[in-house]
Every structure is written in C-alpha cells, then in structure tokens.
Scaffold this motif. Structure first.
Motif, PDB file in Angstrom:
ATOM      1  N   VAL A   5       0.846  -1.291   0.048  1.00  0.00           N
ATOM      2  CA  VAL A   5       0.041  -0.061   0.126  1.00  0.00           C
ATOM      3  C   VAL A   5       1.023   1.246  -0.107  1.00  0.00           C
ATOM      4  O   VAL A   5       1.684   1.210   0.849  1.00  0.00           O
ATOM      5  CB  VAL A   5      -1.042  -0.066   1.260  1.00  0.00           C
ATOM      6  CG1 VAL A   5      -1.828   1.497   1.374  1.00  0.00           C
ATOM      7  CG2 VAL A   5      -1.861  -1.217   1.227  1.00  0.00           C
ATOM      8  N   CYS A  17      -4.933  -0.052   5.478  1.00  0.00           N
ATOM      9  CA  CYS A  17      -3.933  -1.103   6.206  1.00  0.00           C
ATOM     10  C   CYS A  17      -4.903  -1.485   7.352  1.00  0.00           C
ATOM     11  O   CYS A  17      -4.651  -2.782   7.562  1.00  0.00           O
ATOM     12  CB  CYS A  17      -2.891  -0.146   6.563  1.00  0.00           C
ATOM     13  SG  CYS A  17      -1.667   0.235   5.189  1.00  0.00           S
ATOM     14  N   LEU A  20      -7.222  -4.294   5.913  1.00  0.00           N
ATOM     15  CA  LEU A  20      -6.602  -5.421   5.051  1.00  0.00           C
ATOM     16  C   LEU A  20      -5.903  -6.388   5.998  1.00  0.00           C
ATOM     17  O   LEU A  20      -6.072  -7.650   5.956  1.00  0.00           O
ATOM     18  CB  LEU A  20      -5.614  -5.013   4.034  1.00  0.00           C
ATOM     19  CG  LEU A  20      -6.086  -4.389   2.965  1.00  0.00           C
ATOM     20  CD1 LEU A  20      -5.246  -4.187   1.765  1.00  0.00           C
ATOM     21  CD2 LEU A  20      -7.462  -5.195   2.109  1.00  0.00           C
ATOM     22  N   TRP A  26      -4.732  -9.959   5.759  1.00  0.00           N
ATOM     23  CA  TRP A  26      -3.555  -9.948   4.611  1.00  0.00           C
ATOM     24  C   TRP A  26      -2.383  -9.476   5.112  1.00  0.00           C
ATOM     25  O   TRP A  26      -2.029  -8.997   6.148  1.00  0.00           O
ATOM     26  CB  TRP A  26      -3.988  -8.865   3.422  1.00  0.00           C
ATOM     27  CG  TRP A  26      -5.312  -9.440   2.628  1.00  0.00           C
ATOM     28  CD1 TRP A  26      -6.091 -10.329   2.817  1.00  0.00           C
ATOM     29  CD2 TRP A  26      -5.685  -8.787   1.419  1.00  0.00           C
ATOM     30  NE1 TRP A  26      -6.883 -10.413   1.906  1.00  0.00           N
ATOM     31  CE2 TRP A  26      -6.784  -9.424   0.996  1.00  0.00           C
ATOM     32  CE3 TRP A  26      -4.953  -7.864   0.708  1.00  0.00           C
ATOM     33  CZ2 TRP A  26      -7.388  -9.205  -0.094  1.00  0.00           C
ATOM     34  CZ3 TRP A  26      -5.679  -7.274  -0.363  1.00  0.00           C
ATOM     35  CH2 TRP A  26      -7.185  -7.977  -0.814  1.00  0.00           C
ATOM     36  N   VAL A  28       0.816  -6.766   4.447  1.00  0.00           N
ATOM     37  CA  VAL A  28       0.684  -5.463   3.941  1.00  0.00           C
ATOM     38  C   VAL A  28       1.911  -4.808   4.275  1.00  0.00           C
ATOM     39  O   VAL A  28       2.624  -5.059   5.375  1.00  0.00           O
ATOM     40  CB  VAL A  28      -0.406  -4.643   4.547  1.00  0.00           C
ATOM     41  CG1 VAL A  28      -0.232  -3.125   3.910  1.00  0.00           C
ATOM     42  CG2 VAL A  28      -1.711  -5.146   4.006  1.00  0.00           C
ATOM     43  N   ASN A  30       3.431  -1.126   4.136  1.00  0.00           N
ATOM     44  CA  ASN A  30       2.978   0.068   3.632  1.00  0.00           C
ATOM     45  C   ASN A  30       4.294   1.014   3.429  1.00  0.00           C
ATOM     46  O   ASN A  30       5.106   0.973   4.300  1.00  0.00           O
ATOM     47  CB  ASN A  30       2.427   0.545   5.205  1.00  0.00           C
ATOM     48  CG  ASN A  30       2.186   2.075   5.232  1.00  0.00           C
ATOM     49  OD1 ASN A  30       2.102   3.050   4.083  1.00  0.00           O
ATOM     50  ND2 ASN A  30       1.552   2.641   6.355  1.00  0.00           N
ATOM     51  N   TYR A  52       2.000  -7.050   9.156  1.00  0.00           N
ATOM     52  CA  TYR A  52       1.985  -5.609   8.663  1.00  0.00           C
ATOM     53  C   TYR A  52       3.597  -5.129   8.883  1.00  0.00           C
ATOM     54  O   TYR A  52       4.313  -5.643   9.804  1.00  0.00           O
ATOM     55  CB  TYR A  52       1.280  -4.570   9.654  1.00  0.00           C
ATOM     56  CG  TYR A  52       1.358  -3.364   9.538  1.00  0.00           C
ATOM     57  CD1 TYR A  52       0.924  -2.811   8.289  1.00  0.00           C
ATOM     58  CD2 TYR A  52       2.031  -2.533  10.436  1.00  0.00           C
ATOM     59  CE1 TYR A  52       1.162  -1.540   7.908  1.00  0.00           C
ATOM     60  CE2 TYR A  52       2.133  -0.854  10.308  1.00  0.00           C
ATOM     61  CZ  TYR A  52       1.726  -0.670   9.052  1.00  0.00           C
ATOM     62  OH  TYR A  52       2.235   0.642   8.653  1.00  0.00           O
TER      63      TYR A  52
END
Ligand code: NAD
Ligand code: TDX
Length: 350
Positions: A5, A17, A20, A26, A28, A30, A52
């Motif tokens: 993202v 974020c 997701l 998911w 992710v 960022n 994340y």
C-alpha cells in the motif's frame, strides 16, 4: 494476499491497512514518505501485527521502490500516495506535480520492471490498483452524475495532477500490458482525517466554539462516503475488478457544504451538551471562496454495485454523527497535530 500500500500513513491509506491486516488477515507493506499529512499513530491498531510492515520511502525514488518490490514480492500494489489537499495545490502546485505525476510515473516504471520479471503464473495474479478521485471529471451542474465514461475536465492543480496520473496508469496498461485497475472515489470522511479537510476542520472548530469557515455561499455540493465503505470497495475492486477497467465509488450522499456545517454543529451540541456554544448563525462564517471552486460532484456507482455487489453501509447522518463522536473522544490524536502548527503552513484552524 501480500500487497504493498502506498500512502498508508495517510487518512484513507491507514484505514485500508487497518482493514486489510486487521479484518482480512492480509500481509501488507506500507510505503509512505511521511509528509505533513501522515500520522503513524493512525496505524497503532495493527502496529506489531505479524502481517504488517512499514517502510519510509518516496514513490518518486525509483531505485528504492524497485528494491522494495524485489525484496517484498507483492501480489498487488494499491497506490494511494499523493498530495491530496486542493487548497494547498492552489497555493503551491509543485509538490502535487512531483508526487502525483512524477511519483506515479516512477512507481509505474518500477512496477512494470517487477511484473515483467515475475513467472507467468504470478504475472496473471498481479494487479496495480490506482486510487483516484471524482475531481478528475470537473464540476457538475444541478443535474447528472459522473459515470466511468464521463470526459475528464479537471479544474484545480490537484485534480489536474490526479487526472494526469490516471492517464499514465491507463497508458501503462494499453502500451505495456501492466495489469491495472483504477477507482475514482467521491469525498471521504471518517476517523483519523487530517484536520485541514472540511469535515474534521468544521468538527474541531465547532467543538472549540470557533467560527466555521464556509467558502463562498456554502451551496457547493460534495458526495460524501465514509472511509470504511471506500476501503471495502477497494478490496473488492482489487480482487474482482476487470483488468484495464475503471470503477466509480460513491455513496449517493450528496450534501451542500452549509448543510454539513449545520449538521456538525447540531451533532456537537447533542453529543456534548455541557459545551456552551453560540447560536448557529453566529458560528458559521462565510469566507472568501476557493479560486475555481468546483460547484458539484456526484458519483454514479451503479457499475460497482451491479458488477461487484458493493453497497455503502453508512448513511451520511450516521456516518457524520459517528465521526463527530470520534473526534470528541480522541483529542489525544488531533491535539498534537494542531500543536504542530503544520510547519507554518496554511491550515485554517484557530
Ligand atoms: P492523505 O493526504 O491523508 O494521505 C496521503 C499519504 O501519502 C500521506 O501519508 C503522505 O505522507 C503520503 N505521501 C505523499 N507523498 C508521498 C510520496 N512522494 N511518496 C510516498 N508517500 C507519499 O490523502 P488521503 O485523503 O488519504 O487520500 C489518499 C488517496 O486517495 C489519494 O491518492 C487521493 O487522491 C485519493 N482520494 C482521496 C479522497 C478524499 O476524500 N480524501 C477521495 C478520493 C480519492
Ligand atoms: O475551510 C473550508 N471551507 C469550505 O467551505 C474547507 C477546507 C473546505 N470547504 C469546502 C470546499 C469544498 O467544497 O468544503 C468542500 C470540501 O472541501 P475539502 O475537504 O477540501 O475537499 P475537496 O476539495 O472536495 O477534495 C476532497 O475530495 C476529493 C479531497 O481533499 C481530495 O483529496 C479528494 O480527491
């Protein structure tokens, strides 16, 4: 899914974020430059979550982006990074040209190289999802709605830069075959929105008993969408949208600015009865209009509704009330932002 993202420390990107990682499970990464508009505290809910990761990077730094793509091996890029505030684009268009146009070009260039080197089974899965705005279509009269086939007629430096980026993304699909989808969304509102934008600015001013600066005659119309409805649409479009196509996103929630300002005052009075506020008419101040101020935006979201089964969940009334309640309950988020004074830049608060 394993996705990158861009702009995930901003208002919509952080909501995406959180959704997701927190709701969809998911992975992710960022990528954000961390401009004045970003705030990593908006990501506290997923900070430390196994799926994340964050990396500070400028999308216009092509070499760095290429390395990140090679290392992370995403199945998709959701591109939200942008300079997003129309008034700032009028005062200083340079950053908008650099990030929204040059930055999108650099990201596309890196994405194409990455995609071309993927094995064919992974090439088929990969998507570049470009997140854009209804402002590219220009201004509507009293009648009509923006559809996916409405001609582009951007009027501000911001909307012109976003229109340019949309054209670049489509060109990378038609010319080089990059698998892209584009979405054009109406005005978002909700928690964690930077307080230079209309709704949070009006809420914070009303809470503090300051005047609410309404541009021009207050009759300009925007089509408001709660940010959680937008991020749900983004996931659907990414996973089920057709390559090369565009999807308009909007909640059929048109409202005049003056009516939004009045509703916000009413919600603040109702949710916070201990505050003594002046009468409504004394709280609203009509101020000099924005140059080239677009009169009306309104989205026809039929394609998204019919083909992908999306439906906005929030009415404007509920969404606005929830948003007022959120700002009332989260001074710890917005007060430090107001205290920063925005490095001397224009904000309009206080
Ligand atoms: P925002 O200004 O809140 O966030 C933008 C984020 O992008 C920030 O975190 C910023 O640090 C980051 N960024 C800026 N320049 C960058 C760069 N060069 N490299 C990497 N990161 C960079 O914006 P938003 O309101 O969350 O909007 C997100 C996207 O959605 C934008 O592309 C915008 O055009 C689009 N959009 C916004 C709305 C809306 O109502 N806010 C509506 C439709 C579409
Ligand atoms: O102080 C204000 N007074 C006022 O009357 C401000 C900041 C705004 N306004 C008006 C201008 C617009 O008619 O309120 C309306 C909304 O203004 P913004 O919040 O600045 O949004 P807008 O210009 O419509 O653009 C937004 O929606 C589309 C986002 O900032 C964009 O990033 C998005 O693409």
């Amino acid at each position: 899914m394993r996705v990158i993202v861009t702009g995930g420390a901003g208002f919509i990107g952080s909501a995406l974020c959180r959704y997701l990682v927190g709701d969809c499970g998911w992975q992710v990464l960022n990528i954000d430059k961390l401009t004045y508009a970003s705030d990593q505290r908006s990501l506290a809910a997923i900070d430390g979550a196994p799926g994340y990761r964050f990396m500070q990077a400028d999308i216009a730094d092509g070499d760095k982006i290429s390395h990140i793509l090679e290392d992370y091996q995403p199945d998709a890029i959701l591109h939200l990074a942008a300079e997003s505030h129309v008034d700032r684009s009028i005062d200083g268009p340079g950053d908008f040209i650099q990030t929204n146009i040059v930055g999108t070009y650099c990201l596309l260039d890196a994405a194409l190289k990455y995609w071309r080197n993927l094995p064919s089974d992974r090439q088929k899965i990969f998507r570049f999802h470009h997140v854009s705005t209804d402002e590219v279509y220009g201004s509507l009269g009293a009648e009509g709605l923006f559809s996916e086939t409405t001609a582009y007629q951007p009027t501000s430096p911001y909307s012109a830069s976003k229109a340019s980026s949309d054209h670049l993304v489509r060109a990378w699909h038609h010319t080089y075959g990059l698998p892209v989808v584009v979405s054009n969304c109406s005005n978002n509102y909700g928690p964690f929105q930077f307080p230079e934008k209309f709704i949070p600015l009006m809420i914070l001013n009303a809470m503090a008993g300051r005047k609410l600066p309404v541009y021009g005659d207050g009759q300009n119309i925007r089509d408001w969408l709660h940010v959680t409805d937008h991020v749900a649409a983004l996931r659907l479009i990414l996973q089920h949208g057709t390559i090369g196509e565009t999807y308009n996103v909007g909640g059929r929630n048109e409202a005049r600015n003056i009516d939004i300002a009045r509703q916000i005052i009413a919600h603040v009075r109702d949710l916070s009865p201990h505050r003594t506020l002046p009468p409504d008419d004394e709280m609203i101040e009509f101020v000099t209009d924005r140059p080239g101020h677009d009169r009306r935006y309104a989205i026809d979201a039929t394609k998204l509704e019919n083909r992908l089964g999306w439906q906005a969940q929030y009415s404007l009334e509920t969404g606005l009330r929830d948003t007022v309640a959120w700002y009332l309950n989260h001074p710890g988020w917005w007060q430090p932002i107001l205290d920063r004074k925005y490095r001397g830049q224009r904000l309009g608060v206080a």
